[in-house]
Write a protein that holds these residues in place. Structure first.
Motif, short mmCIF file in Angstrom:
data_model
loop_
_atom_site.label_atom_id
_atom_site.label_comp_id
_atom_site.label_asym_id
_atom_site.label_seq_id
_atom_site.Cartn_x
_atom_site.Cartn_y
_atom_site.Cartn_z
N LEU A 35 0.85 -1.00 -0.20
CA LEU A 35 -0.11 -0.12 0.56
C LEU A 35 0.74 1.51 0.35
N SER A 36 0.64 1.98 -0.79
CA SER A 36 0.99 3.77 -0.82
C SER A 36 0.11 5.09 -0.68
N GLY A 37 0.55 6.40 -0.44
CA GLY A 37 0.20 6.53 -0.16
C GLY A 37 -0.34 7.62 0.60
N ARG A 38 -0.56 8.54 1.14
CA ARG A 38 -1.21 9.05 2.76
C ARG A 38 -2.20 8.89 2.89
N ILE A 39 -2.21 8.57 4.90
CA ILE A 39 -3.00 7.77 5.56
C ILE A 39 -4.03 9.48 5.78
N LEU A 52 -4.79 -1.26 15.39
CA LEU A 52 -3.93 -1.17 13.64
C LEU A 52 -3.10 -1.13 13.25
N ARG A 53 -3.14 -1.86 12.07
CA ARG A 53 -1.81 -2.65 11.76
C ARG A 53 -1.02 -1.73 10.47
N ILE A 54 -0.77 -0.62 10.04
CA ILE A 54 -0.53 -0.80 8.46
C ILE A 54 1.19 -0.83 8.39
N SER A 55 2.29 -1.50 9.44
CA SER A 55 3.24 -2.09 9.50
C SER A 55 3.65 -2.37 7.88
N GLY A 56 4.48 -1.88 7.60
CA GLY A 56 5.02 -3.17 6.06
C GLY A 56 4.77 -2.74 4.74
N ASN A 57 4.72 -1.32 4.63
CA ASN A 57 4.50 -0.94 3.39
C ASN A 57 4.48 0.07 2.81
N MET A 58 4.20 0.73 1.66
CA MET A 58 5.20 2.07 1.45
C MET A 58 4.28 3.46 1.49
N LEU A 59 4.08 3.49 2.97
CA LEU A 59 2.81 5.01 3.48
C LEU A 59 4.14 6.21 2.86
N THR A 60 2.97 7.09 2.89
CA THR A 60 3.96 8.12 3.37
C THR A 60 3.51 9.34 3.94
N ILE A 83 6.30 6.88 6.13
CA ILE A 83 5.89 7.88 6.99
C ILE A 83 7.09 9.07 7.77
N SER A 84 6.35 10.43 7.90
CA SER A 84 7.12 11.47 7.79
C SER A 84 6.63 13.18 9.04
N ASP A 105 11.67 2.45 11.36
CA ASP A 105 12.22 2.49 9.84
C ASP A 105 11.34 3.54 9.33
N ASN A 106 10.75 4.64 9.95
CA ASN A 106 10.27 5.33 8.64
C ASN A 106 10.97 7.03 9.33
N ILE A 107 10.44 8.35 8.55
CA ILE A 107 10.83 9.25 8.04
C ILE A 107 10.86 9.80 9.21
#
Length: 120
Positions: A35-39, A52-60, A83-84, A105-107
């Motif tokens: 999964l990508s894009g913003r929450i 809530l478990r949304i780890s290991g994706n490409m969310l930004t 995530i930034s 492991d985010n930004i």
């Protein structure tokens, strides 16, 4: 629907807005997909969510401030994305039941919020 487990698949694209309308959800597992894009800020509609478990994706992007509406959250895994921004200090102060918060492991930048001290 109270529980939705779609973890460890090959789901792509963004988190559908329709999912944020499932206000009775207590458990949402979307981890380990593509999964990508913003929450979206509509995540704040999920006020019944406990886990809530949304780890290991490409969310930004940043974590929306609207998560402060999710005061029943006990477990949050958002690690392993892109995530930034800063940790949502205001929201953390309202999550009195939170006992697991994985955000590595985010930004993430900034300082550690004092709200983390109050978490049990």
């Amino acid at each position: 629907l109270e529980s939705l487990g779609l973890h460890s698949n090959a789901l792509t694209g963004t988190i559908p807005l329709e999912l944020y309308r499932m206000v009775d959800l207590e458990y949402l597992y979307l981890d380990n997909n593509h999964l990508s894009g913003r929450i979206d800020s509509a995540i704040g509609n999920l006020t019944s969510l406990v886990d809530l478990r949304i780890s290991g994706n490409m969310l930004t992007g940043p974590i929306p401030a609207e998560i402060e509406n999710m005061s029943l959250l006990q477990i949050v895994y958002i690690d392993g994305n892109a995530i930034s921004g800063v940790l949502p200090s205001e929201a953390l102060t309202k999550m009195m039941l939170l006992h697991e918060f994985q955000f590595h492991d985010n930004i993430i930048g900034g300082t550690l919020p004092q709200a983390l001290e109050g978490l049990k």
